[in-house]
Design an enzyme around this catalytic site. Structure first.
Site, PDB file in Angstrom:
ATOM      1  N   LYS A 183       0.853  -1.198   0.000  1.00 13.24           N
ATOM      2  CA  LYS A 183       0.000   0.000   0.000  1.00 13.24           C
ATOM      3  C   LYS A 183       0.889   1.247   0.000  1.00 13.24           C
ATOM      4  O   LYS A 183       1.907   1.291   0.694  1.00 13.24           O
ATOM      5  CB  LYS A 183      -0.917   0.002   1.230  1.00 13.24           C
ATOM      6  CG  LYS A 183      -2.007  -1.084   1.148  1.00 13.24           C
ATOM      7  CD  LYS A 183      -2.939  -1.013   2.334  1.00 13.24           C
ATOM      8  CE  LYS A 183      -3.884  -2.202   2.381  1.00 13.24           C
ATOM      9  NZ  LYS A 183      -5.103  -2.065   1.616  1.00 13.24           N
ATOM     10  N   HIS A 241      -0.666  -8.514   8.835  1.00 13.86           N
ATOM     11  CA  HIS A 241      -0.747  -7.096   8.481  1.00 13.86           C
ATOM     12  C   HIS A 241      -0.409  -6.165   9.659  1.00 13.86           C
ATOM     13  O   HIS A 241       0.375  -5.233   9.525  1.00 13.86           O
ATOM     14  CB  HIS A 241      -2.140  -6.737   7.973  1.00 13.86           C
ATOM     15  CG  HIS A 241      -2.624  -7.606   6.846  1.00 13.86           C
ATOM     16  ND1 HIS A 241      -1.791  -8.069   5.861  1.00 13.86           N
ATOM     17  CD2 HIS A 241      -3.849  -8.091   6.539  1.00 13.86           C
ATOM     18  CE1 HIS A 241      -2.489  -8.806   4.996  1.00 13.86           C
ATOM     19  NE2 HIS A 241      -3.742  -8.836   5.393  1.00 13.86           N
TER      20      HIS A 241
HETATM   21  C1  BG6 Z   1      -6.909  -9.934   4.036  1.00 12.36           C
HETATM   22  C2  BG6 Z   1      -7.776 -10.650   5.030  1.00 12.36           C
HETATM   23  O1  BG6 Z   1      -5.573 -10.363   4.163  1.00 12.36           O
HETATM   24  O2  BG6 Z   1      -6.981  -8.537   4.261  1.00 12.36           O
HETATM   25  C3  BG6 Z   1      -9.213 -10.160   4.928  1.00 12.36           C
HETATM   26  O3  BG6 Z   1      -7.725 -12.043   4.793  1.00 12.36           O
HETATM   27  C4  BG6 Z   1      -9.268  -8.657   5.061  1.00 12.36           C
HETATM   28  O4  BG6 Z   1     -10.036 -10.770   5.920  1.00 12.36           O
HETATM   29  C5  BG6 Z   1      -8.296  -8.000   4.103  1.00 12.36           C
HETATM   30  O5  BG6 Z   1     -10.595  -8.239   4.779  1.00 12.36           O
HETATM   31  C6  BG6 Z   1      -8.200  -6.508   4.360  1.00 12.36           C
HETATM   32  O6  BG6 Z   1      -7.454  -5.922   3.334  1.00 12.36           O
HETATM   33  P1  BG6 Z   1      -7.712  -4.419   2.895  1.00 12.36           P
HETATM   34  O7  BG6 Z   1      -6.650  -4.143   1.899  1.00 12.36           O
HETATM   35  O8  BG6 Z   1      -9.100  -4.374   2.329  1.00 12.36           O
HETATM   36  O9  BG6 Z   1      -7.606  -3.609   4.158  1.00 12.36           O
END
Ligand code: BG6
Length: 493
Positions: A183, A241
């Site tokens: 990102k 994350h």
């Molecule tokens: C993914 C998860 O890795 O990331 C999902 O498995 C989640 O559950 C998603 O919704 C969130 O990603 P972003 O980019 O939409 O914040």
């Protein structure tokens, strides 16, 4: 960095959600911007008996759905489609691979072609796929393999996945994706910290009171409930994350960013290794797990998580929300709490990092009016990308001092007249170029599991159901108690 002369980009799980929703739209943007090496072939692999034309029709529809209309360029769509192929392989069947192998080996200049194998499939298939690629003589450099999470379910299973892939591919060929690292605003965090001087002298326990990392979603588990129920928010979001974001906030300055060196990954690993291990009593005190019940999101009634799961939900103890208090035990961060929270079906979609500074040591404005607030730096990851510095300022007016908190706002959309690329665009190009900086190394993934595992084990052994929160709310009450008992509160930008 130069692009390779030619590239075969093989997507296992070519008809799956990730391929159609993220990978092909990202490759499409690369075609629009002429960033794919000439003669690239994108070869989708799935069990479906589709010929190239049938697969291209599927992709045409997917691009219409997932590329915004203002970026839809029919010429570029057709160019990508002409580079697309589909090969049917049952990856667990030893006899099914000859067509794919033939295609890869028979192209002119095959020996100098970069081969990328993107495994957008269940991790249980990583082993069979890698073994077949190895046996077929396709795993030698310049081949690369890209792994999507989940990489394991705990430390032992993560090691098993890494072992099986590592028995065929060298670590220098393995790209483990965490799309948060692709990102724009997450990469900009590195630039903000390491291309400017004003923050670094303050970036430590002398000036920083605490750090908050929030990833809040309005979506529920929905169609992914089957996968999600075996995972939960800790495994799905925190282990990867949120801990990666924490690493970028807390890591020491690397020697080089973006070259072929390991500095960024070395520094992130040190942060993971410095996380204070959680004993059972720490887990009870410093973590909160929640699960959404029925409620309202964007004016619509939505079911609770257990109802979404149906019959399978009866015995589920899976959390859809986690809040926790972590500490990085090193010289820079001793005594600075890092509060992390993430959840589904919350009241807003927002990912942000808030660095809260300490109060001014002394207040000379004794006769002042108005409240002040501690300085804060907010890094907005999504939905808008930007950065905000919160300061106290004098409200204009004669006589006395009336102080008021105000903010300096940097909105990417206003500052740069440029489309903000999806994380996958950046990451796929990094794989093609062979740049591993934004991918997780084996030791990082395992260190993150090693820290999460005692939390997961204690939750499992206590068999306590997660605390309930209504869909569309800000999360369970206990998540507020967690931070308020330290005399602090969650910050909303
Ligand atoms: C993914 C998860 O890795 O990331 C999902 O498995 C989640 O559950 C998603 O919704 C969130 O990603 P972003 O980019 O939409 O914040």
């Amino acid at each position: 960095m130069h692009l390779p002369e030619a590239c075969d980009f093989v997507v296992f799980g070519g008809t799956g959600d990730l391929a159609l929703r993220k990978l092909l739209p990202a490759l499409y943007q690369c075609v629009v911007e002429d960033r794919l090496p000439a003669d690239t072939r994108v070869i989708a692999v799935s069990r479906s008996e589709l010929d190239d034309d049938a697969y291209r029709s599927q992709v045409r529809l997917a691009l219409a759905e997932h590329v915004s209309p203002e970026h839809h360029d029919l010429g570029a769509v057709e160019r990508l489609l002409s580079q697309l192929h589909h090969v049917a392989v049952d990856v667990e069947d030893d006899h099914d691979w000859h067509t794919l192998f033939g295609m890869l080996k028979d192209r002119p200049g095959a020996e100098n072609t970069v081969r990328i194998f993107y495994l957008a499939v269940a991790p249980s298939l990583f082993g069979p796929i890698c073994r077949h690629l190895g046996q077929g003589g396709l795993a030698d450099a310049p081949a690369r393999v890209v792994l999507e999470k989940p990489i394991g379910h705990d430390l032992a299973s993560a090691r098993a996945v890494n072992d099986v892939v590592g028995s065929v591919f060298d670590e220098s060929q393995i790209f483990r994706i965490d799309h948060y690292l692709g990102k724009e605003s997450v990469q900009n965090l590195l630039v903000t910290r390491f291309a400017n001087t004003f923050l670094e002298p303050l970036w430590n326990s002398h000036s920083i009171d605490h750090v908050q990392i929030t990833v809040s979603e309005t979506l529920g588990a929905g169609a992914r409930a089957g996968y999600y129920d075996r995972s939960g928010a800790m495994r799905d979001m925190v282990q990867n994350h949120l801990l990666q974001l924490l690493c970028l906030v807390a890591m020491e300055p690397p020697i080089e960013i973006g070259g072929g060196r390991e500095d960024v990954r070395d520094e992130k690993l040190k942060v993971l290794q410095a996380l204070r291990p959680m004993r059972p009593e720490d887990v009870d005190r410093d973590t909160v797990r929640g699960r959404y019940a029925a409620g309202w999101v964007a004016g619509q009634p939505v079911p609770g998580y257990v109802e979404e799961l149906g019959e399978a939900g009866r015995d589920s103890l899976t959390e859809t929300y986690v809040a926790l208090r972590a500490e990085v035990q090193n010289w820079r961060w001793a005594g600075v709490p890092f509060y992390l929270r993430t959840g589904k079906r919350l009241d807003r979609r927002a990912s942000e990092i808030v660095v809260v500074f300490k109060d001014a040591p002394y207040d000379p404005f004794r006769q002042r009016e108005g409240a002040t607030e501690p300085n804060r730096l907010t890094i907005q990851v999504q939905p808008e990308e930007g950065m905000r510095i919160h300061l106290n300022a004098k409200e204009p007016g004669p006589g006395g001092y009336r102080l008021k908190p105000v903010s300096l706002d940097l909105s990417y959309a206003n500052a740069f007249d440029k489309r903000s690329p999806d994380a996958y665009e950046r990451l796929l190009m990094d794989v093609i170029r062979g740049n591993m900086t934004l991918f997780m190394r084996r030791d990082e993934v395992e260190a993150a599991w090693a820290w999460c595992e005692p939390i997961l084990r204690h939750w499992e052994s206590s068999a306590m159901p997660p605390k309930t929160y209504p869909a569309g709310s800000a999360g369970p009450t206990a998540s507020f108690t967690l931070i308020e008992r330290d005399g602090r509160s969650w910050q909303e930008s």
